[in-house]
Design an enzyme around this catalytic site. Structure first.
Site, PDB file in Angstrom:
ATOM      1  N   GLY A  13       0.860  -1.450  -0.110  1.00  0.00           N
ATOM      2  CA  GLY A  13       0.079  -0.024   0.005  1.00  0.00           C
ATOM      3  C   GLY A  13       0.872   1.460  -0.038  1.00  0.00           C
ATOM      4  O   GLY A  13       0.572   2.312   0.378  1.00  0.00           O
TER       5      GLY A  13
ATOM      6  N   TYR B  27     -15.323  -3.999   7.636  1.00  0.00           N
ATOM      7  CA  TYR B  27     -13.867  -3.288   7.872  1.00  0.00           C
ATOM      8  C   TYR B  27     -13.686  -3.607   9.402  1.00  0.00           C
ATOM      9  O   TYR B  27     -12.427  -4.028   9.775  1.00  0.00           O
ATOM     10  CB  TYR B  27     -13.925  -2.049   7.454  1.00  0.00           C
ATOM     11  CG  TYR B  27     -12.602  -1.304   7.872  1.00  0.00           C
ATOM     12  CD1 TYR B  27     -11.641  -1.498   7.089  1.00  0.00           C
ATOM     13  CD2 TYR B  27     -12.645  -0.152   8.780  1.00  0.00           C
ATOM     14  CE1 TYR B  27     -10.277  -0.802   7.213  1.00  0.00           C
ATOM     15  CE2 TYR B  27     -11.233   0.437   9.001  1.00  0.00           C
ATOM     16  CZ  TYR B  27     -10.433   0.273   7.931  1.00  0.00           C
ATOM     17  OH  TYR B  27      -9.034   0.964   8.249  1.00  0.00           O
TER      18      TYR B  27
HETATM   19  N1  NAP Z   1      -7.286   6.291   6.413  1.00  0.00           N
HETATM   20  C1  NAP Z   1      -7.962   6.074   7.722  1.00  0.00           C
HETATM   21  O1  NAP Z   1      -8.927   6.751   8.300  1.00  0.00           O
HETATM   22  C2  NAP Z   1      -7.459   4.950   8.559  1.00  0.00           C
HETATM   23  C3  NAP Z   1      -7.699   4.628   9.730  1.00  0.00           C
HETATM   24  C4  NAP Z   1      -6.959   3.524  10.458  1.00  0.00           C
HETATM   25  C5  NAP Z   1      -6.206   2.915   9.815  1.00  0.00           C
HETATM   26  N2  NAP Z   1      -6.033   2.648   8.379  1.00  0.00           N
HETATM   27  C6  NAP Z   1      -5.070   1.672   7.652  1.00  0.00           C
HETATM   28  O2  NAP Z   1      -4.079   2.225   7.251  1.00  0.00           O
HETATM   29  C7  NAP Z   1      -3.651   1.412   5.937  1.00  0.00           C
HETATM   30  C8  NAP Z   1      -3.617   2.606   4.836  1.00  0.00           C
HETATM   31  O3  NAP Z   1      -4.766   3.194   4.683  1.00  0.00           O
HETATM   32  P1  NAP Z   1      -4.616   4.605   3.677  1.00  0.00           P
HETATM   33  O4  NAP Z   1      -5.644   5.486   4.693  1.00  0.00           O
HETATM   34  O5  NAP Z   1      -3.470   5.029   3.270  1.00  0.00           O
HETATM   35  O6  NAP Z   1      -5.634   4.160   2.541  1.00  0.00           O
HETATM   36  P2  NAP Z   1      -5.324   4.452   0.946  1.00  0.00           P
HETATM   37  O7  NAP Z   1      -4.785   6.017   0.854  1.00  0.00           O
HETATM   38  O8  NAP Z   1      -6.767   4.248   0.274  1.00  0.00           O
HETATM   39  O9  NAP Z   1      -4.226   3.498   0.523  1.00  0.00           O
HETATM   40  C9  NAP Z   1      -4.465   2.181   0.155  1.00  0.00           C
HETATM   41  C10 NAP Z   1      -3.304   1.367  -0.289  1.00  0.00           C
HETATM   42  O10 NAP Z   1      -3.640   0.055  -0.406  1.00  0.00           O
HETATM   43  C11 NAP Z   1      -3.487  -0.434  -1.685  1.00  0.00           C
HETATM   44  N3  NAP Z   1      -4.105  -1.332  -2.095  1.00  0.00           N
HETATM   45  C12 NAP Z   1      -5.628  -1.339  -1.915  1.00  0.00           C
HETATM   46  N4  NAP Z   1      -5.958  -2.501  -2.444  1.00  0.00           N
HETATM   47  C13 NAP Z   1      -4.997  -3.259  -2.798  1.00  0.00           C
HETATM   48  C14 NAP Z   1      -4.855  -4.563  -3.573  1.00  0.00           C
HETATM   49  N5  NAP Z   1      -5.829  -5.380  -3.768  1.00  0.00           N
HETATM   50  N6  NAP Z   1      -3.413  -5.029  -3.803  1.00  0.00           N
HETATM   51  C15 NAP Z   1      -2.479  -4.186  -3.456  1.00  0.00           C
HETATM   52  N7  NAP Z   1      -2.605  -2.684  -2.987  1.00  0.00           N
HETATM   53  C16 NAP Z   1      -3.777  -2.338  -2.589  1.00  0.00           C
HETATM   54  C17 NAP Z   1      -3.702   0.790  -2.687  1.00  0.00           C
HETATM   55  O11 NAP Z   1      -2.676   0.700  -3.735  1.00  0.00           O
HETATM   56  P3  NAP Z   1      -3.290   1.034  -5.075  1.00  0.00           P
HETATM   57  O12 NAP Z   1      -2.246   2.238  -5.311  1.00  0.00           O
HETATM   58  O13 NAP Z   1      -2.962  -0.076  -5.931  1.00  0.00           O
HETATM   59  O14 NAP Z   1      -4.734   1.407  -5.173  1.00  0.00           O
HETATM   60  C18 NAP Z   1      -3.016   1.997  -1.832  1.00  0.00           C
HETATM   61  O15 NAP Z   1      -1.626   1.958  -1.845  1.00  0.00           O
HETATM   62  C19 NAP Z   1      -4.933   0.384   5.693  1.00  0.00           C
HETATM   63  O16 NAP Z   1      -4.647  -0.502   6.395  1.00  0.00           O
HETATM   64  C20 NAP Z   1      -6.201   1.238   6.452  1.00  0.00           C
HETATM   65  O17 NAP Z   1      -7.047  -0.022   6.716  1.00  0.00           O
HETATM   66  C21 NAP Z   1      -6.661   3.827   7.872  1.00  0.00           C
END
Ligand code: NAP
Length: 261
Positions: free
Chosen positions: A12, A149
């Site tokens: 990610g 989720y």
């Molecule tokens: N944002 C929040 O509020 C929040 C809060 C708590 C925890 N988190 C956790 O933090 C982590 C990062 O989240 P984020 O907020 O940075 O989300 P984000 O901006 O949506 O980024 C998600 C990343 O995951 C990759 N991804 C998604 N589906 C995939 C797949 N099938 N195969 C390979 N890569 C895939 C995406 O790559 P692509 O470029 O290929 O799309 C992107 O790089 C996650 O585990 C999330 O659950 C987020």
């Protein structure tokens, strides 16, 4: 862990938190293998970080994607795996398509387990190794409107703790990180509006990445980011009925935002 010795597979990497983590880990002296699905975004990130990074493109919900990334990680000599890739879904369960629910479970729960499983023999052979699983507050404080989720992140928390206990007599450490809401593209306009309506705090990706980097350097094993979320997660563990009642009071607001009104 000394980050100068860290060779990190970061999944990610192109996302909101991932790209900040990539930047701060590189600045701290680590060498990174960046994983994501989008080749253009991976290359742009690699260019912005300078010469010490490698990239691998793959869909982690596919068995051949896991194999590709695991192979690249062995070639790269990874001794740290950060399972950061994830997918979320906001809405009432009964209104969601099964394909969307399955995508959340496959990305946020199954993929980290599969990738860890594929790399474990390799990691056990390293002088020092770390698996970092990026969970969520919702893994300890499951929330209405986020059933799939919350299930995935609660599963990831259980996986992290069980594996840490299973690997206690090895050189592989398992770290579980549970951030509260982060300002990234993962959160749709409806989720951002819900957070505002519920007065829920959101952190910047830069601040969360900084806390994760610090936790790695300090060898922390559990990190729950944000107060009062940390307190409510603890309370949910000992008195879930209190949380049931508190969230029941917020349900009309959650339903209103889930319906996009
Ligand atoms: N944002 C929040 O509020 C929040 C809060 C708590 C925890 N988190 C956790 O933090 C982590 C990062 O989240 P984020 O907020 O940075 O989300 P984000 O901006 O949506 O980024 C998600 C990343 O995951 C990759 N991804 C998604 N589906 C995939 C797949 N099938 N195969 C390979 N890569 C895939 C995406 O790559 P692509 O470029 O290929 O799309 C992107 O790089 C996650 O585990 C999330 O659950 C987020």
């Amino acid at each position: 862990m000394k980050l100068q010795h860290a060779r990190i597979l970061l999944t990610g990497a192109t996302g909101g938190l991932g790209s900040e983590l990539a930047k701060q880990l590189t600045e701290a002296g680590a060498t990174l293998l960046l994983a994501g699905r989008n080749a253009e975004r991976l290359t742009a990130l690699q260019t912005s970080l300078g010469g010490r990074t490698a990239v691998v493109g793959a869909d982690l919900t596919q068995a051949d994607g896991i194999a590709t990334v695991a192979h690249a990680a062995r070639e790269f000599g990874a001794n740290v795996l950060i399972n950061n890739a994830g997918a979320s879904l906001f809405g009432l369960l009964e209104n969601q398509e099964w394909a969307a629910i399955e995508q959340v479970l496959a990305t946020s729960l199954e993929a980290p387990i599969r990738l860890t499983h594929a790399l474990l023999p390799w990691l056990k052979a390293q002088p020092e190794a770390v698996v970092v699983n990026i969970g969520s507050t919702f893994g300890s404080l499951p929330f209405a409107g986020f059933a799939a989720y919350s299930a995935a992140k609660a599963g990831l928390r259980g996986f992290s703790q069980a594996l840490r206990r299973e690997l206690a007599d090895t050189r592989v450490a398992v770290v579980h990180i549970a951030p509260r809401s982060i300002d990234t593209p993962m959160n749709s306009a409806a989720v951002t509006a819900l957070n505002r309506a519920l007065n829920s705090q959101s952190d910047s990706a830069a601040d969360v990445a900084c806390e994760i980097v610090t936790a790695l350097v300090r060898n922390d094993r559990e990190l729950h980011i944000g107060f009062p979320e940390r307190f409510f997660a603890w309370l949910n563990g000992i008195a879930p009925g209190l949380i049931d009642r508190s969230l029941a009071g917020k349900l009309p607001i959650i339903k209103q935002h889930a319906a996009g009104r």
